[in-house]
Design an enzyme around this catalytic site. Structure first.
Site: not given
Lengths: 393, 384
Positions: B70, B150, B180, B200-202, B245, B330
């Protein structure tokens, strides 16, 4: 190439009949610290300990940086070992030090001939070798007063050694040579510096930390552990005690006058530390106090904390200004850790207006509301011990 | 049993993501840029993940660009759009309650000479459309508004940005930090009038280390419909917008986590019920006030336990295996800027806790939290 590290003994050279004992301590410490980098042969001769790696490929730069943190050495150098043959010295010196010599513009040669059977005198060595270096490195000139580099030739009993300018050692006394002491460590800037200063005087350290969960978090203790890791690079392994302190802080808050709570809390810390110290063969306590820094460090408050224990209390920062302490913390490498923003037990329940001139009899009478002996013994019994060794992380 | 109620900080990785990730690590570990079979297999994994994210956002797969997460998506959107738009003007508009990963790059641009307007939030943490309309002028190059805050869960009027831009015929790029919101409410960037969107993935049960930026109309070899420039150079990956990559295992897990997300409508109803259950429990404890507005995203409930500082309460709950956030994860130990901008008193701010749910949250976890808060309130001494 046959390289060694020459470690010059510091203050212990002034010792008399028991000098050998101090030297043995230094050798033991040096062997232990260097063992991470392999096997070493350590010999003591003429106020110097010579450290020779068994393996040619040993990382000597890493070894030098470890040795610079060993208390008891005044100076050290990475050196080339040569047979005591002047031709060999003449031909090897210029190439051994060529990197250093080519990056400077002035030099001088300094010869020490402790083996008086060597055919040339020290001034003769200096003059002949100096001329040879001038031929090999035409950009150089000699400056005997302020040279960029000193080329050292040591003619010792068993061999000759060549090295550049000697590095400054950590100074002080060999670890453990002065006994053991327990430092009260909070996580702030001061106590790690105090611990380091007393370790420098040869004290082996035990550390006592007060944890007040839930008012203080796990990170506060992790921070203290990283501080001790840094210090242990100098002091060697540290016995670390974490004392459960919540109940005492809550009882003080509930039962004692707010304006005396800080001085009472500090007296508890001293008493608990004294119990732990006595159980662990420590002969003194160490704190990071400095006169007048905060309300609990006025002359009156210090008198009250002092009166809590009968063992000697060392306060090496007592006459230092904050900026001097900060400068020391930066040198040791603890400053950046100390300023991380986690609550420590000293800032929990800080009174708005702490008494700056507490009188001992009032403090003692306020304390009588608490079962002090039981609280102190329970806290000391509940302390968790671990060993912190930054070199073995 | 543990009660993990800090799902805005991160989430437990779901089994589907673990298995996709592990396959990518153990079997399909080739480089997606290699032109032989082993590379093609890895490329197929990237394409599959890209497609599952595109479906979720109702957009084309060529509009999705993978990043490391993110924070990087937000930086790429903001720095990339500002670089591409700098000849078109110099005003940037954001809300005063953006996440640090938006505030950070915008402050950086401000120091470089951009004029930054930070829209004030009201007592519910929401910016006003009127303020937004007033702030946008023809020199505006970028507007960045978060979909869901958030810290308190407030839903922002992101759609208003497109109307504001159209009124003054500005070419401003519109970015939305939807980190979020993604996976929790339906997001269709094209319908919202958004040019760039960060996810974001997590935060949605995928692994850490992957995120994505939606770019309307795509990007290829320095050509794009939306004005954006790369911030990293030196490769053809992600059609040169984000070379390097690709972390195939993390992206594989990301894609699988997105595919495994439940239908938002049904799940949202369950979360509303969980929030009701929580609020009833908090009421029974007493002395606790909510800081999140009623119409916030129900996944996030910010509260203040009056008189008790956040950190001791968080530590106390943690010792019982109950995990909530004191402020935002954060910004360790810092006072909340969002609550301050909402005009909350110092006491409310210093006693604030954030509770956040996920699709795995159970009522038992809320029971553990309530009993923890009740015991904590009784045993923790009041702060300074």
């Amino acid at each position: 190439m046959n390289e060694v590290i020459l470690l010059k003994n510091g203050e212990i050279v002034l010792k008399g009949l028991n000098r050998r004992k101090f030297e043995d301590m230094l050798i033991k410490t040096t062997r232990r610290r260097l063992s991470a980098l392999g096997e070493w042969r350590l010999t003591a001769a003429q106020s110097t300990i010579i450290a020779k790696p068994s393996d040619e490929g040993t990382d000597l730069d890493a070894a030098v940086s470890i040795c610079r943190k060993i208390f008891g050495f005044a100076g050290l150098s990475r050196a080339l070992t040569l047979p005591k043959d002047f031709e060999a010295i003449l031909s090897a010196t210029g190439s051994y030090l060529s990197d250093e010599l080519s990056s400077v513009s002035t030099f001088k040669v300094c010869a020490k001939r402790s083996d008086k059977k060597f055919p040339l005198t020290s001034p003769e060595i200096c003059s002949i070798l100096g001329n040879r270096l001038l031929e090999e490195h035409p950009h150089l000139s000699v400056d005997v007063h302020n040279p960029d580099i000193v080329v050292n030739i040591e003619i010792r009993d068993d061999a000759a050694f060549v090295h550049g300018t000697q590095l400054k050692g950590a100074g002080g006394m060999p670890t453990g040579s002065s006994g053991k002491a327990a430092v009260l460590i909070s996580g702030g800037i001061d106590s790690p510096v105090a611990a380091w200063m007393m370790a420098k005087r040869g004290l082996q350290l035990t550390a006592v930390h007060f944890a007040s969960p839930p008012y203080t978090g796990e990170r506060a203790e992790m921070k203290v552990r990283s501080l001790l890791e840094k210090i242990s690079l100098y002091s060697g392994p540290i016995s670390f005690f974490t004392v459960p302190f919540t109940e005492i802080q809550e009882q003080i808050k509930d039962n004692c006058p707010e304006e005396l709570s800080t001085v009472i809390m500090r007296r508890f810390m001293m008493k608990i530390s004294a119990v732990i110290a006595a159980d662990n063969d420590c002969g003194a306590l160490i704190t990071g106090e400095s006169v007048g820094q905060v309300a609990s460090q006025t002359l009156h408050a210090l008198a009250c904390t002092d009166a809590a224990v009968s063992m000697p209390v060392f306060r090496p920062l007592i006459g230092m200004d904050k900026d001097e302490v900060v400068a020391a913390a930066r040198r040791i490498g603890t400053f950046d850790i100390s300023v991380l923003p986690y609550e420590d037990c000293c800032t929990v329940f800080t009174p708005k207006h702490p008494r700056t001139r507490p009188k001992l009899k009032y403090v003692e009478s306020a304390e009588s509301a608490l079962d002090t002996d039981k609280l102190v013994n329970d806290a000391a019994d509940g302390a968790q011990r671990s060993v912190i060794d930054g070199l073995r992380m | 049993m543990e009660a993990y109620l800090d799902n805005c900080a991160t989430t437990q990785v779901c089994p589907e993501a673990v298995s996709a990730l592990s396959d990518a690590v153990l079997k399909n570990w080739g480089n997606p840029s290699s032109l032989y079979k082993k590379g093609n297999e890895a490329l197929a994994i990237l394409d599959g993940a890209r497609l599952s994210i595109a479906k979720r956002l109702s957009c084309g797969a060529d509009e999705i660009f993978f990043t490391s997460g993110g924070t990087e998506s937000n930086s790429l959107a903001i720095l990339g759009a500002a670089a591409a738009m700098k000849r078109g003007g110099n005003r940037i508009i954001i809300s005063s309650v953006e996440h640090p990963s938006v505030e950070g790059p915008v402050s950086h641009l401000e120091a470089d000479g951009f004029e930054v307007i930070r829209l004030r939030a009201d007592s519910e943490g929401r910016i006003s459309e009127d303020d937004l309309f007033r702030a946008v002028n023809s020199k505006t190059v970028l507007i960045s508004i978060m979909a869901v805050n958030n810290e308190v869960g407030t839903i922002q009027p992101v759609e208003a940005a497109r109307r504001a831009v159209a009124r003054v015929r500005s070419g401003a790029v519109i970015h939305c930090d939807a980190i979020q919101a993604f996976g929790k409410i339906d997001l269709k960037p094209s319908a919202m009038g958004v040019d760039l969107m960060s996810i974001s993935s997590h935060k949605i049960h995928g692994p850490k280390g992957a995120g994505a930026l939606y770019v309307r109309g795509g990007y290829k070899n320095n050509r794009s419909f939306v004005k954006i420039s790369p911030c990293v150079f030196g490769g053809l990956q992600e059609r040169t917008l984000r070379p390097g990559t690709e972390p195939v295992p993390a992206i594989a897990g990301f894609g699988a986590a997105v595919s495994a997300l439940p239908d938002t409508r049904g799940e949202l109803g369950r979360i509303y019920a969980l929030r009701e259950y929580l609020l009833r429990g908090l009421g029974s404890v007493g002395g606790i006030v909510p800081n999140s507005p009623d119409d916030a995203l129900p996944y996030i409930v910010n509260i203040s336990v009056l008189g008790i500082n956040s950190e001791p309460m968080m530590n106390f709950l943690s010792s019982r295996g109950v995990y909530v956030s004191s402020g935002s994860a954060c910004s360790k130990g810092m006072k909340s800027r969002v609550l301050k901008n909402m005009g909350l008193s110092g006491d409310r701010i210093s006693s604030a806790l954030r509770i956040s749910f996920s699709r795995f949250t159970k009522t038992e976890e809320i029971d553990m939290l309530i009993s923890g808060l009740r015991d904590g309130k009784n045993s923790i001494r009041r702060g300074r």
